[in-house]
Design an enzyme around this catalytic site. Structure first.
Site, PDB file in Angstrom:
ATOM      1  N   CYS A  72       0.786  -1.241   0.000  1.00  0.00           N
ATOM      2  CA  CYS A  72       0.000   0.000   0.000  1.00  0.00           C
ATOM      3  C   CYS A  72       0.813   1.284   0.000  1.00  0.00           C
ATOM      4  O   CYS A  72       0.711   2.095  -0.930  1.00  0.00           O
ATOM      5  CB  CYS A  72      -0.942  -0.008   1.199  1.00  0.00           C
ATOM      6  SG  CYS A  72      -2.126  -1.381   1.204  1.00  0.00           S
ATOM      7  N   HIS A 130      -1.527   6.357   2.208  1.00  0.00           N
ATOM      8  CA  HIS A 130      -1.565   5.408   3.322  1.00  0.00           C
ATOM      9  C   HIS A 130      -1.374   6.207   4.606  1.00  0.00           C
ATOM     10  O   HIS A 130      -0.463   7.037   4.690  1.00  0.00           O
ATOM     11  CB  HIS A 130      -0.449   4.368   3.181  1.00  0.00           C
ATOM     12  CG  HIS A 130      -0.588   3.236   4.150  1.00  0.00           C
ATOM     13  ND1 HIS A 130      -1.365   2.128   3.900  1.00  0.00           N
ATOM     14  CD2 HIS A 130      -0.060   3.056   5.393  1.00  0.00           C
ATOM     15  CE1 HIS A 130      -1.310   1.309   4.928  1.00  0.00           C
ATOM     16  NE2 HIS A 130      -0.532   1.850   5.848  1.00  0.00           N
TER      17      HIS A 130
END
Length: 561
Positions: A88, A142
């Site tokens: 991510c 993120h």
């Protein structure tokens, strides 16, 4: 650098009310075609989490995704789009800055690029500096150190980013088990009315995004709205009614569920985050290769597909809101994911590898007047489609097989919006705030599948025109270890650089020094070569049985440039 506070104000939205309000008939459509503003179109930037191209518009006959398919039918769809790292934070920082992981120097979750690498501009920052109101809803960056605990606010965003209040329960014990108790499971269909707050994060994100669209319409502001959905990221937690779309008896195993004999041990991801879930722990699966029992493999795949259909409804509600506020004619819509997710292929689960199932993502662009005609008076571009009743018959407006990368999103969106396209980065570019390492892919918008059907001899010298996608993944050791999936920077010993063309995937695992971020290209630990024309699942590694000198030359040219 001090972190700016994030907005985590609750925005409760009853699940059923959301569906009813966006049934496709709510609100009148625009009274007539709205020409784009003179100084550029709005941008709706939608990113899903861990979504492989398991969608009807990508040829998946099982998955029900009518709303994303409808978007595809009005868009140019890239069949071969790739993330630069299948995890991510590194992927998101890469595509939001237009820089590769070796330039952001982020391979884990534990550094902020502006401090650790360079003060690079981001896509939303660039739009903000060009007069747009930029807004973030849900998981775009993120969260955490990798975005300065602020989702890069105020650099990237005009307003404090919104995070749904239900996020904090994502990994809590909210999954009802066969014993009647609540668990922190991998497979987690829920009764939304019974979970904390009576809602789920993606439902809240859709509500907030719809609210912001209404505000932008009223205030007549040019906007860049990024909406990040959590699903189908694990836990596979979604409204339980979506299970009805996927009877377990219709769910098959992956076509290649075993670890290939020729797979180098360094290339394997031991799916540690899956193992930490209570329902998987109860299976006592051996480390590192498993396998997971077949009946539970089917349950994982079933819930992944159900989570995709749940995601599709949220995308449908969001797109429907564009029609409600009369903005479908002057808003560019981009849809993608941060990376893919393995569903048992090669005996692997989750992401954390260089295989297609982990790096390949959906990517589509809706550009009013370019990929689709402007709406006529009273016409809705994105009526909401119920996956429980709709039989999808949408076909993508334009498909191209060109190899493209997410690192190209920055320059592509700038060009589509009519902004000055940032220059290609020099090497090195740590000192350059505004440049990109991915060229605009607008040139491919008029490319057809037939035009893309060409053959390349992988061992020829004349390959300067061949489109290539590059990905990479770090490892702490030559064999799978407990931190092989997500090694911290200090523990990285090997970097797997992977080159994907229309004909093959070529990967070299080389020595890596984390103290100076350098790869030793002479220290080759292992290699992989898959001829995807005859081996589309990347099951037969012919690296050790094939001469590929020119591939090495091409590979080294890229890494040394």
């Amino acid at each position: 650098m001090r972190a700016a506070p994030s907005c985590r104000c609750p925005a409760p939205w009853p699940w059923l009310l959301g569906i009813l309000l966006a049934s496709g008939t709510a609100g009148a459509g625009p009274k007539g075609p709205l020409p784009p503003p003179r100084d550029g179109m709005n941008v709706l930037f939608i990113v899903a989490d861990d979504l492989r191209p398991a969608l009807g518009c990508y040829g998946d006959s099982l998955v029900k995704s009518p709303n994303i398919d409808q978007l595809a039918s009005r868009s140019v769809v890239f069949q071969n789009a790739y993330a630069q790292q299948a995890v991510c934070a590194p992927s998101r920082v890469s595509f939001l800055t237009g820089r590769r992981p070796d330039t952001t120097r982020l391979y884990d979750f534990h550094s902020y690029w502006r401090v650790h690498a360079g003060n690079y501009s981001t896509i939303p920052q660039y739009f903000k500096e060009n007069g747009y109101t930029t807004m973030s809803v849900g998981k775009v960056f993120h969260p955490g150190i990798s975005s300065n605990h602020s989702d890069d606010y105020p650099y990237s965003w005009s307003l404090p980013p919104f995070h749904p209040s239900a996020e904090k329960y994502e990994n809590s014990k909210t999954c009802k088990g066969k014993d009647g108790e609540l668990h922190a499971n991998l497979v987690c269909p829920v009764d939304v009315a019974e979970v904390p707050l009576g809602t789920l994060p993606d439902i809240q994100s859709t509500e907030e995004a719809r609210r912001l669209l209404n505000i932008m319409k009223i205030k007549k502001r040019k906007f860049f709205l990024a909406v990040g959905y959590h699903k189908p990221h694990i836990p596979l937690r979604y409204p339980q009614e979506f299970l009805k779309l996927y009877p377990l008896e219709n769910i098959t195993l992956a076509p290649d569920p075993r670890v290939p004999e020729e797979l180098p041990a360094v290339a394997y991801n031991p799916w540690m985050d899956i193992r930490q879930r209570e329902d998987v722990q109860a299976l006592n699966v051996s480390f590192p290769y498993g396998p997971i029992p077949e009946d539970f493999q089917r349950q994982i795949r079933q819930s992944y597909f159900a989570a995709v259909s749940y995601l599709d409804t949220q995308v449908g509600l969001l797109l429907n809101a564009l029609d409600d506020v009369g903005l479908s004619n002057n808003t560019i819509v981009m849809f993608t994911a941060d990376h893919g997710w393995s569903l048992g292929e090669h005996g692997e689960w989750a992401k954390y590898s260089n295989f297609d199932v982990a790096t390949r993502v959906p990517l589509m662009f809706y550009v009013p007047g370019k990929t689709s005609s402007f709406a006529r008076p009273g016409e809705r571009i994105f009526p909401y489609l119920d996956p429980f009743t709709h039989i999808s018959d949408s076909v993508a407006a334009g498909k191209t097989k060109k190899m493209v990368e997410l690192v190209s999103l920055f320059s592509t969106l700038a060009e589509l919006a009519g902004l000055w396209v940032p220059p290609v980065c020099p090497e090195p570019s740590f000192h350059v705030a505004l440049c990109t390492q991915g060229p605009s892919i607008v040139q491919y918008f008029n490319s057809t599948e037939e035009e893309d059907d060409y053959d390349n001899d992988y061992d020829t010298e004349d390959d300067h025109e061949e489109p290539i996608a590059f990905s990479q993944y770090p490892r702490p050791a030559d064999i799978p270890e407990w931190d092989s999936d997500k090694p911290e920077l200090k523990d990285i010993k090997i970097m797997g650089y992977s080159m994907r063309t229309v004909d093959y995937r070529y990967t070299l695992w080389v020595g890596f020094n984390p103290s100076n971020f350098s790869a030793n290209l002479q220290d080759v630990h292992a290699g992989e070569l898959y001829m995807v024309g005859s081996d589309p699942s990347e099951d037969h590694n012919i690296y050790n049985s094939t001469l590929h000198g020119n591939l090495v030359k091409k590979f080294l040219r890229f890494l040394r440039c």
